[in-house]
Design a protein around this motif. Structure first.
Motif, PDB file in Angstrom:
ATOM      1  N   VAL A 665       0.867  -1.182   0.000  1.00  0.00           N
ATOM      2  CA  VAL A 665       0.000   0.000   0.000  1.00  0.00           C
ATOM      3  C   VAL A 665       0.904   1.232   0.000  1.00  0.00           C
ATOM      4  O   VAL A 665       1.800   1.355   0.841  1.00  0.00           O
ATOM      5  N   VAL A 666       0.676   2.134  -0.947  1.00  0.00           N
ATOM      6  CA  VAL A 666       1.511   3.324  -1.090  1.00  0.00           C
ATOM      7  C   VAL A 666       0.961   4.460  -0.231  1.00  0.00           C
ATOM      8  O   VAL A 666      -0.251   4.730  -0.235  1.00  0.00           O
ATOM      9  N   HIS A 667       1.885   5.099   0.485  1.00  0.00           N
ATOM     10  CA  HIS A 667       1.508   6.260   1.299  1.00  0.00           C
ATOM     11  C   HIS A 667       2.689   7.208   1.396  1.00  0.00           C
ATOM     12  O   HIS A 667       3.781   6.828   1.844  1.00  0.00           O
ATOM     13  N   ASP A 668       2.496   8.430   0.948  1.00  0.00           N
ATOM     14  CA  ASP A 668       3.449   9.527   1.157  1.00  0.00           C
ATOM     15  C   ASP A 668       4.867   9.129   0.741  1.00  0.00           C
ATOM     16  O   ASP A 668       5.824   9.280   1.506  1.00  0.00           O
ATOM     17  N   GLY A 669       5.002   8.613  -0.476  1.00  0.00           N
ATOM     18  CA  GLY A 669       6.317   8.295  -1.011  1.00  0.00           C
ATOM     19  C   GLY A 669       6.905   6.991  -0.533  1.00  0.00           C
ATOM     20  O   GLY A 669       8.080   6.712  -0.792  1.00  0.00           O
ATOM     21  N   THR A 670       6.117   6.172   0.175  1.00  0.00           N
ATOM     22  CA  THR A 670       6.609   4.876   0.644  1.00  0.00           C
ATOM     23  C   THR A 670       5.653   3.772   0.208  1.00  0.00           C
ATOM     24  O   THR A 670       4.478   4.012  -0.081  1.00  0.00           O
ATOM     25  N   ALA A 671       6.172   2.573   0.191  1.00  0.00           N
ATOM     26  CA  ALA A 671       5.356   1.376   0.001  1.00  0.00           C
ATOM     27  C   ALA A 671       5.357   0.628   1.324  1.00  0.00           C
ATOM     28  O   ALA A 671       6.401   0.186   1.807  1.00  0.00           O
ATOM     29  N   VAL A 672       4.177   0.480   1.920  1.00  0.00           N
ATOM     30  CA  VAL A 672       4.053  -0.202   3.198  1.00  0.00           C
ATOM     31  C   VAL A 672       3.832  -1.684   2.932  1.00  0.00           C
ATOM     32  O   VAL A 672       2.963  -2.065   2.139  1.00  0.00           O
ATOM     33  N   ALA A 673       4.634  -2.534   3.586  1.00  0.00           N
ATOM     34  CA  ALA A 673       4.583  -3.980   3.376  1.00  0.00           C
ATOM     35  C   ALA A 673       4.366  -4.693   4.694  1.00  0.00           C
ATOM     36  O   ALA A 673       4.940  -4.299   5.723  1.00  0.00           O
ATOM     37  N   LEU A 674       3.549  -5.739   4.660  1.00  0.00           N
ATOM     38  CA  LEU A 674       3.378  -6.615   5.805  1.00  0.00           C
ATOM     39  C   LEU A 674       4.043  -7.943   5.480  1.00  0.00           C
ATOM     40  O   LEU A 674       3.612  -8.649   4.565  1.00  0.00           O
ATOM     41  N   HIS A 675       5.082  -8.275   6.229  1.00  0.00           N
ATOM     42  CA  HIS A 675       5.868  -9.465   5.929  1.00  0.00           C
ATOM     43  C   HIS A 675       5.278 -10.712   6.581  1.00  0.00           C
ATOM     44  O   HIS A 675       4.472 -10.636   7.515  1.00  0.00           O
TER      45      HIS A 675
END
Length: 693
Positions: A665-675
């Motif tokens: 999920v992209v937010h504010d220039g980052t890609a958030v990942a759940l490992h």
């Protein structure tokens, strides 16, 4: 030995002071309830036996008692499934028995809750019996619906409104004996029933009579558990002398552990291959400590590699934080600056919704739920976050504080298997399944309407949610479209305000469940996309991605996938129809013609398998995320692959070291990942593409 319980499957008696018993006019095989701490030379004899003798010898057992719960081994060839299918074999089951016993010293027994075989054939039963002979531990088995298949089963709806098929039990009885029975563990009674013939009404009255008589033999307050192929419903549980403290089942090919009243209901995925809910091949270790039952889940195939344990490489992450559960296959969302993560603690029969600050990863709040949460939450603007647990209970929480705004209990905690996210439309929340779809008011949770006539209750869980159609295909009216596997077989169009059917084609895609399985008919197995211009559905099917008319069964085009039951839904965007093929490729299709615009193979050295009816590792699992003209592809080897959305060219590859199961999920220039290991991390987009910050 006095006081041993003996039965012919209808009447129940005890041995007298001399160890003798009498049953007149025997109806079926005679079996004993093996006492705790004793071994028996044989546990049943045929109905024609005269003066049978059961010889018991001491076999001390101490608390805690541990047994392994396996289910749905499906020993067979795999014919009749979309190929390539990898179901059970006798060799695989023997291997599982050996490896489980070695990994868990002190096990008392294996419990296998049905669908031992795939087609109920004599050779399949022979393979199961041969596998049980390879372990020194006791194996307690019960039949499932597949163990009762006849050469030409027919589809039918049971007396309880269950869409199922015909069958009869002769081959099971020939090889394994009584289909319902009981035995004792220290301080715990165990009963096993034949759910399938009970559901069909072939012998439900006989089973009910025996079950009540068996339980009435217990001392008051004695705890007991039930082994049942499917999650037992009220048709079995109502009216018993007492409620079980736990039930153990399979059938659904899912992981679902819920508490209902005093009973823990444990539904375990298949032991030989991945589940319909994309659980890996699983067995559970069950522990009875004399007071309570606890469970622990373990992966059967492929064995969990040590290289996949430990935290992801986060040296280039903007932030990272650990969550209370292992990373799920379930998508999470970002809403109003918060990462909202669904949590499923299956073996604890509980779930939660956890919120983290999307800029720092700081934990904000965690709301406890009544059952595991295995579907994505839905954001109703800034007013509420709405989620639905596997038991079917629906919740609304304040996004800022996590305070519960309302809760709507499930319509049936035993029959609801909630695995798809809520659908939000015009102030309503749509939740349920084909047999019980309800609309709730987003603000209050009150039931606005409820339907129980869209389709009969189904064998397979529903993974395709209703979708909102604002295309204008039905004039200016916003409608809800629903089509799925195996029902509704053709799209049903509903008025979201009233639940009334607006239009429903009478066309039939396939004649029945087995026809659907073999034909790979155009039914969505994941939530489809609606073409905004025409209202057509574009969806992932059993063997393909397809476009079909929303008013009938006409298939506009079909694009094959390399593995059946592809776990990824399609993404209809400005570049076309994005297809992630879990077998190892990403493709872009023209939405009108289905023409392949480009296809890119994604190599990944994965040791994970979450595919239905499969156990071989595969490289991809999660949906791609579109960022402008770029695609972010999480892989099961822990890599994040960046592709050019226009050409499919690979632009970069970033190795995290731990698999990622949910979409980024992209937010504010980052890609958030759940490992996979439960670590939530935010990676700068520039880093993923191989660029320097």
């Amino acid at each position: 030995m006095p006081g041993v319980v003996v039965s012919d499957g209808l009447r129940v008696t005890r041995t007298d002071e001399d160890g003798r018993f009498r049953i007149d006019q025997v109806r079926g095989p005679v079996f004993i309830t093996r006492p705790a701490g004793w071994r028996v030379d044989r546990w049943y004899v045929g109905a024609s036996a005269i003066d049978p003798v059961f010889t018991l010898s001491p076999a001390p057992v101490q608390l805690p008692v541990r047994f392994a719960h396996l289910t749905d081994t499906h020993l067979g060839t795999g014919a009749g499934y979309p190929q390539p299918a990898e179901i059970g074999t006798g060799e695989r089951l023997s291997q599982a028995f050996r490896e489980i016993a070695a990994a868990h010293p002190g096990l008392e027994a294996f419990v296998v809750t049905g669908d031992l075989t795939d087609r109920g054939l004599p050779e399949e039963f022979a393979a199961f019996v041969a596998a049980t002979a390879t372990t020194e531990l006791a194996v307690y088995a019960i039949p499932g619906n597949h163990d009762h298949l006849v050469p030409d089963p027919t589809d039918l709806v049971s007396r309880n409104g269950y869409a199922i098929h015909s069958g009869e039990p002769r081959h099971y009885e020939d090889y394994l004996g009584p289909r319902w029975y009981s035995f004792d563990l220290p301080g715990l009674h165990v009963v096993a029933v034949d759910w399938f013939t009970h559901e069909l009404g072939l012998d439900h009255e006989t089973q009910d009579t025996w079950l009540r008589a068996d339980l009435e033999m217990l001392a008051t307050g004695t705890p007991w558990i039930m082994l049942c192929h499917d999650q037992p419903w009220r048709s079995i549980l109502d009216g018993l002398p007492s409620a079980p403290i736990a039930t153990f089942s399979g059938h659904r090919h899912t992981s679902r552990v819920v508490a209902s009243g005093p009973t823990l209901h444990v539904n375990t995925p298949p032991a030989m291959f991945g589940g319909v809910d994309n659980s890996p091949a699983t067995y559970r270790i069950v522990v009875w400590d004399g007071e309570r039952i606890t469970t622990g889940s373990h992966q059967t195939y492929p064995p969990q590699s040590d290289t996949r344990s430990g935290w992801a490489r986060t040296t280039q992450a903007l932030w990272s934080t650990s969550t209370p559960a292992i990373g799920q296959r379930t998508p999470f969302i970002v809403a109003d600056g918060r990462v909202l993560v669904p949590l499923a603690l299956d073996d604890e029969a509980r779930g939660a919704l956890a919120a983290y600050d999307a800029c720092s990863g700081k934990p904000l709040w965690q709301a406890s739920l009544d059952a595991p949460l295995r579907s994505a939450p839905a954001g109703a603007g800034t007013a509420a976050i709405i989620s639905s647990t596997v038991s079917g209970t629906t919740w609304a929480h304040d996004p800022s504080t996590g305070e519960m705004l309302w809760q709507r209990p499930t319509s049936d905690p035993l029959r609801r298997f909630g695995f798809y996210p809520p659908t939000l439309v015009d102030g309503l929340v749509l939740v349920g399944d084909q047999a019980a779809l309800r609309a709730l008011d987003q603000s209050t949770g009150e039931i606005v309407w409820e339907r129980s006539d869209i389709a009969a209750y189904q064998i397979f869980i529903t993974l395709s949610a209703p979708v909102v159609d604002r295309s204008g295909a039905n004039g200016s009216l916003t409608t809800v479209l629903w089509a799925g596997f195996p029902e509704p077989s053709t799209p049903v169009r509903l008025d979201p305000k009233t639940g009334e059917t607006i239009a429903n084609s009478n066309e039939v895609v396939a004649e029945g469940l087995f026809d659907v399985l073999t034909s790979g008919a155009g039914l969505p197995i994941r939530t489809p996309s609606v073409d905004p211009a025409t209202g057509d559905l574009i969806a992932t099917g059993l063997t393909n991605v397809f476009r079909r008319s929303a008013s009938g069964s006409a298939i506009r085009w079909s694009y094959p996938t390399s593995v059946p039951w592809n776990p990824v839904g399609v993404n209809l965007g400005s570049h076309g129809v994005l297809v992630v093929d879990a077998g190892g490729a990403v493709a872009m299709l023209d939405p009108v013609s289905g023409e392949q615009l480009w296809r890119t193979e994604i190599a990944a050295d994965s040791d994970e398998c979450f595919l239905t009816y499969r156990r071989s590792p595969h490289p991809l699992f999660a949906q791609a995320t579109t960022v402008g003209d770029r695609l972010l592809i999480p892989a099961l080897d822990g890599d994040i692959v960046t592709l050019d959305a226009r050409t499919g060219d690979e632009l970069g590859r970033f190795a995290t070291g731990v698999p990622i199961l949910a979409p980024l999920v992209v937010h504010d220039g980052t890609a958030v990942a759940l490992h996979r290991d439960g670590l939530l991390a935010a990676y700068p987009l520039a880093t993923l593409a191989g660029e320097r910050l």
